[in-house]
Write an enzyme that holds these catalytic residues in place. Structure first.
Site, mmCIF file in Angstrom:
data_model
loop_
_atom_site.group_PDB
_atom_site.id
_atom_site.type_symbol
_atom_site.label_atom_id
_atom_site.label_comp_id
_atom_site.label_asym_id
_atom_site.label_seq_id
_atom_site.Cartn_x
_atom_site.Cartn_y
_atom_site.Cartn_z
ATOM 1 C CE LYS A 1 -3.993 1.720 0.853
ATOM 2 N NZ LYS A 1 -3.530 2.185 -0.678
ATOM 3 C CD GLN B 1 3.548 4.425 2.342
ATOM 4 O OE1 GLN B 1 3.640 5.773 1.693
ATOM 5 N NE2 GLN B 1 1.932 4.941 2.618
ATOM 6 C CE LYS C 1 4.533 7.902 5.922
ATOM 7 N NZ LYS C 1 4.266 8.652 4.933
ATOM 8 C CE LYS D 1 4.812 7.524 -2.405
ATOM 9 N NZ LYS D 1 3.584 8.039 -1.598
ATOM 10 N N GLY E 1 -2.682 8.849 -4.293
ATOM 11 C CA GLY E 1 -2.637 9.298 -4.598
ATOM 12 C C GLY E 1 -1.432 10.177 -4.014
ATOM 13 C CG ASP E 2 3.285 11.084 -3.339
ATOM 14 O OD1 ASP E 2 3.181 11.086 -2.067
ATOM 15 O OD2 ASP E 2 3.625 11.763 -3.523
ATOM 16 C CB THR F 1 -2.213 13.400 4.621
ATOM 17 O OG1 THR F 1 -3.010 12.012 3.501
ATOM 18 C CG2 THR F 1 -1.304 12.975 5.291
ATOM 19 C CG ASN G 1 -4.579 16.029 -0.365
ATOM 20 O OD1 ASN G 1 -3.832 14.899 0.261
ATOM 21 N ND2 ASN G 1 -5.692 16.002 -0.407
ATOM 22 C CB SER H 1 -5.268 4.153 1.942
ATOM 23 O OG SER H 1 -5.693 5.557 1.029
HETATM 24 P P1 NDP Z 1 -0.168 18.063 -4.108
HETATM 25 O O1 NDP Z 1 0.459 17.505 -5.371
HETATM 26 O O2 NDP Z 1 -1.415 17.706 -3.701
HETATM 27 O O3 NDP Z 1 0.799 18.887 -3.833
HETATM 28 C C1 NDP Z 1 1.988 19.200 -4.232
HETATM 29 C C2 NDP Z 1 2.832 20.568 -3.301
HETATM 30 O O4 NDP Z 1 3.550 20.789 -3.146
HETATM 31 C C3 NDP Z 1 2.320 21.652 -4.160
HETATM 32 O O5 NDP Z 1 1.979 22.963 -3.845
HETATM 33 C C4 NDP Z 1 3.770 21.852 -5.440
HETATM 34 O O6 NDP Z 1 3.737 23.163 -5.873
HETATM 35 C C5 NDP Z 1 4.757 21.199 -3.599
HETATM 36 N N1 NDP Z 1 5.872 21.051 -4.475
HETATM 37 C C6 NDP Z 1 5.962 19.445 -4.919
HETATM 38 N N2 NDP Z 1 7.222 19.946 -5.537
HETATM 39 C C7 NDP Z 1 7.663 20.567 -5.342
HETATM 40 C C8 NDP Z 1 8.914 21.114 -4.783
HETATM 41 N N3 NDP Z 1 10.237 20.356 -5.729
HETATM 42 N N4 NDP Z 1 9.554 22.181 -4.228
HETATM 43 C C9 NDP Z 1 8.773 23.503 -4.015
HETATM 44 N N5 NDP Z 1 7.191 22.802 -3.525
HETATM 45 C C10 NDP Z 1 6.227 21.826 -4.700
HETATM 46 O O7 NDP Z 1 0.988 16.967 -3.224
HETATM 47 P P2 NDP Z 1 0.486 16.355 -1.354
HETATM 48 O O8 NDP Z 1 -0.050 17.272 -0.992
HETATM 49 O O9 NDP Z 1 -0.510 15.110 -1.639
HETATM 50 O O10 NDP Z 1 1.947 15.467 -1.395
HETATM 51 C C11 NDP Z 1 2.627 16.442 0.007
HETATM 52 C C12 NDP Z 1 3.990 15.616 0.319
HETATM 53 O O11 NDP Z 1 3.323 15.394 1.323
HETATM 54 C C13 NDP Z 1 4.503 14.590 -0.531
HETATM 55 O O12 NDP Z 1 5.948 14.326 0.538
HETATM 56 C C14 NDP Z 1 3.730 13.256 -0.539
HETATM 57 O O13 NDP Z 1 4.825 12.839 -0.628
HETATM 58 C C15 NDP Z 1 3.533 14.136 1.042
HETATM 59 N N6 NDP Z 1 2.412 13.332 1.401
HETATM 60 C C16 NDP Z 1 0.722 13.108 1.292
HETATM 61 C C17 NDP Z 1 0.020 12.561 1.156
HETATM 62 C C18 NDP Z 1 -1.390 12.293 0.705
HETATM 63 O O14 NDP Z 1 -1.871 11.198 0.877
HETATM 64 N N7 NDP Z 1 -1.992 12.466 -0.248
HETATM 65 C C19 NDP Z 1 0.120 11.649 2.345
HETATM 66 C C20 NDP Z 1 1.630 11.186 3.337
HETATM 67 C C21 NDP Z 1 2.283 11.821 2.880
HETATM 68 P P3 NDP Z 1 3.402 22.759 -7.526
HETATM 69 O O15 NDP Z 1 2.010 23.127 -7.737
HETATM 70 O O16 NDP Z 1 4.735 24.300 -7.934
HETATM 71 O O17 NDP Z 1 4.211 21.968 -8.089
#
Ligand code: NDP
Length: 444
Positions: free
Chosen positions: A89, A110, A113, A125, A164-165, A208, A239, A376
Site C-alpha cells: 500500500k 511507507q 508508516k 510506492k 494518490g501522492d 493526511t 492536498n 486509505s
Molecule cells: P500535491 O501534488 O497535492 O501538492 C504538492 C505541493 O507541494 C504543491 O503545492 C507543489 O507545488 C509543492 N511541491 C511539489 N514539489 C515541490 C518541489 N520540488 N519544491 C517545492 N514545492 C513543491 O501533493 P500532496 O499534498 O499529496 O503531497 C505533498 C507531500 O505529502 C509529499 O511529500 C507526499 O509524499 C506527502 N504525503 C501525501 C499524502 C497524501 O495523502 N496526499 C500522504 C502522506 C504523505 P507545485 O504545484 O508548484 O508543484
C-alpha cells in the site's frame, strides 16, 4: 562494527546512485541501533538485509499522445517493498523528479508508516516522471490509461492497492480506476482516494492534513499547550497543505504563509484559505494567481524563503529535503516550538539535528503524516464490506489512530532508551511489528 552499520555499508555499496533511499535507510538504521543491541537474534536470520531490499520493483514504458499528435514516452514505476503485514500500500507520484531511488525511499518509509497505523498494510510506492502540470484533461486521461494498461498486472484489491501522492489527485485516480475496471472487468477496491460515487471514503481527502494536525496536538501537549493562537507556516498548497491549514483554522490557529514550487504567500492576519482552495483545487492556478492585489497578501518569488517567516509551528508539506540546516536554524532562532512533517522526509538530517538540539519538538513524517494511508486502509475496509461510513465516523477513527501512533512512538522511545525522540520511537515501533511478522513467515 555494529550489525546496523554493517548493513548500512552493504546498502551504500549496492545503491550508490540513490541518495534519497540512502538518506532514509541511514536514518532508520541509526534508530534501529537501539533495538538490534537488545534483539541480537535478528542478525542470525538476516532481518535487516531482507528489510532493506524490495521484494519486487517494476519499471515500465508509458507511451501516450499529446493533443497536438506528438508521441511521448514516460517511465512508470511500482516498488513493492514489503508485504509481511499486509498487501502493498502506498501512493502514486507523478512528477518530473521521479526515479527509482525516490520510489524506493518512499516505499521504504511507507513500510514503517503503515505498520504504525496498526492496520494490516504492507509498504509500496509508485509513479512516473510524467508532469501533469500544464497538460489538458484529455492528455492526463490518455497518460493514466496507458500507465494502468501496464500497472494492472501487478496490483489488485488483496495484492497491491495504490493511492494518490504528488500530482495524483481525484482526477487521476478516477482515470486510473476507470481503465483498471475496463481491463479486469472487476469492481474492486484496487485504488484508494476514489470519488465518493464509486467507492471512495468520506474523509480521505482531508485525512493526511487533518491527521497531521491531530498528531501535532499530541506533540503540543508535551509543552502543555495547543494550536489556539499559534502562528503557523505550511509549505505547499496541495492536498496535505490545504487540509492541514483548514484544521489549524478550526482549532484557532493562524496560517501566515503557504507556498508552491515557485514562491510563497504571506499574510500576517492569516492566509485566505477559501480563495486558495478554489484557485488550487478547482482552477489549478499558481499560488501567485490566487489572490487579488490589495487583499493584504504578499507574494514572494522563491519558495525556500518561506522558512524565514516567524512562526510558532512549521508544517513542511510540499516535498523531500525542503528544510535544510540553514532554514532549521532560522526557524529555531525565530522561536518556532514545533515542526511536524506533512511531506515525506522534508527535513534534512542536519535540520532534524538542529531541531533536537534547540528543543523544537519534532514529529517525523512516518508518524505525523500517516493519517492519509490509515484512512486509505479504512476505505479498503469499507470496500470489502460494501458499505460506507459517515464523515464523522471516519474522522473519529482517524483521530484515534493518530493519537495511538503518537503514544506508540513515544512509548517505544522511552522503552529503548531514547525518550523524547519521536523519530527513533516511530522507527522502532513500526519496525518491531514488521520484524515479528517476517520472523514468523520464515526466510522469504
Ligand atoms: P500535491 O501534488 O497535492 O501538492 C504538492 C505541493 O507541494 C504543491 O503545492 C507543489 O507545488 C509543492 N511541491 C511539489 N514539489 C515541490 C518541489 N520540488 N519544491 C517545492 N514545492 C513543491 O501533493 P500532496 O499534498 O499529496 O503531497 C505533498 C507531500 O505529502 C509529499 O511529500 C507526499 O509524499 C506527502 N504525503 C501525501 C499524502 C497524501 O495523502 N496526499 C500522504 C502522506 C504523505 P507545485 O504545484 O508548484 O508543484
Amino acid at each position: 562494527m555494529s550489525y546496523c552499520q554493517n548493513v548500512l555499508e552493504y546498502v551504500i555499496r549496492r545503491n550508490p546512485h540513490e541518495p534519497e533511499f540512502l538518506q532514509a535507510v541511514t536514518e532508520v538504521l541509526s534508530s534501529l541501533e537501539y533495538v538490534t543491541s537488545v534483539h541480537t537474534e535478528y542478525e542470525n536470520i538476516g532481518i535487516l538485509e531482507r528489510f532493506v531490499e524490495p521484494e519486487r520493483q517494476i519499471i515500465f514504458r508509458v507511451p501516450w499522445m499529446s493533443d497536438n499528435g506528438n508521441v511521448n514516452v514516460n517511465r512508470g514505476f511500482r516498488v513493492q517493498f514489503n508485504s509481511a503485514i499486509g498487501p502493498y500500500k502506498g501512493g502514486l507520484r507523478f512528477h518530473p523528479s521521479v526515479n527509482v531511488g525516490i520510489m524506493k525511499f518512499l516505499a521504504f518509509e511507507q513500510i514503517l508508516k503503515n505498520s504504525l497505523t496498526g492496520l494490516s498494510i504492507g509498504g509500496g510506492k509508485g509513479g512516473s516522471d510524467f508532469d501533469p502540470k500544464g497538460k489538458s484533461d484529455n492528455e492526463v486521461m490518455r497518460f493514466c490509461q496507458s500507465f494502468m494498461t501496464e500497472l494492472y498486472r501487478h496490483v489488485g484489491g488483496d495484492m497491491d492497492v495504490p493511492a494518490g501522492d504528488i500530482g495524483v489527485g481525484a482526477r487521476e485516480i478516477g482515470f486510473l480506476y476507470g481503465q483498471y475496471k475496463r481491463i479486469r472487468n472487476v469492481y474492486e477496491g484496487v485504488l484508494t482516494g476514489k470519488g465518493i460515487a464509486y467507492g471512495g471514503s468520506l474523509g480521505r481527502t482531508e485525512a493526511t492534513g487533518y491527521g497531521l494536525v491531530y498528531f501535532l496536538e499530541e506533540m503540543l501537549k508535551e509543552r502543555n499547550t495547543d494550536v489556539k493562537g499559534k502562528k503557523v507556516v505550511i509549505s505547499g498548497s496541495g492536498n496535505v497543505a490545504i487540509y492541514a491549514a483548514k484544521k489549524i483554522y478550526e482549532l484557532g490557529g493562524t496560517v501566515v504563509a503557504m507556498s508552491d514550487s515557485n514562491g510563497y504567500i504571506f499574510n500576517k492576519n492569516g492566509v485566505d484559505l477559501d480563495s486558495l482552495q478554489v484557485g488550487k483545487e478547482i482552477e489549478r492556478k499558481r499560488i501567485s494567481q490566487c489572490f487579488a492585489g490589495g487583499s493584504g497578501t504578499d507574494y514572494i518569488e522563491n519558495c525556500n524563503d518561506i522558512w524565514s517567516v516567524k512562526c510558532d509551528i512549521a508544517l513542511p508539506s510540499a516535498t523531500e529535503n525542503e528544510i535544510d540546516g540553514k532554514s532549521a536554524e532560522m526557524l529555531a532562532g525565530n522561536g518556532c516550538i514545533a515542526v511536524a512533517e506533512g511531506a515525506n522526509m522534508p527535513c534534512t538530517p542536519e535540520a532534524v539535528k538542529i531541531f533536537m538540539e534547540n528543543n523544537v519538538i519534532f514529529g517525523p513524517a512516518k508518524a505525523a503524516n500517516a493519517g492519509g494511508v490509515a484512512t486509505s486502509a479504512l476505505e479498503m475496509q469499507q470496500n470489502s464490506m460494501r458499505t460506507s461510513w459517515t464523515f464523522e465516523e471516519v474522522d473519529a477513527r482517524l483521530k484515534q489512530i493518530m493519537q495511538n501512533i503518537y503514544k506508540k512512538s513515544s512509548e517505544a522511545a522511552k522503552k529503548y532508551g531514547c525518550a523524547g525522540n519521536l523519530l527513533a520511537g516511530a522507527d522502532i515501533a513500526g519496525f518491531l511489528k514488521v520484524a515479528d511478522a517476517m520472523i514468523a513467515q520464515g526466510i522469504v
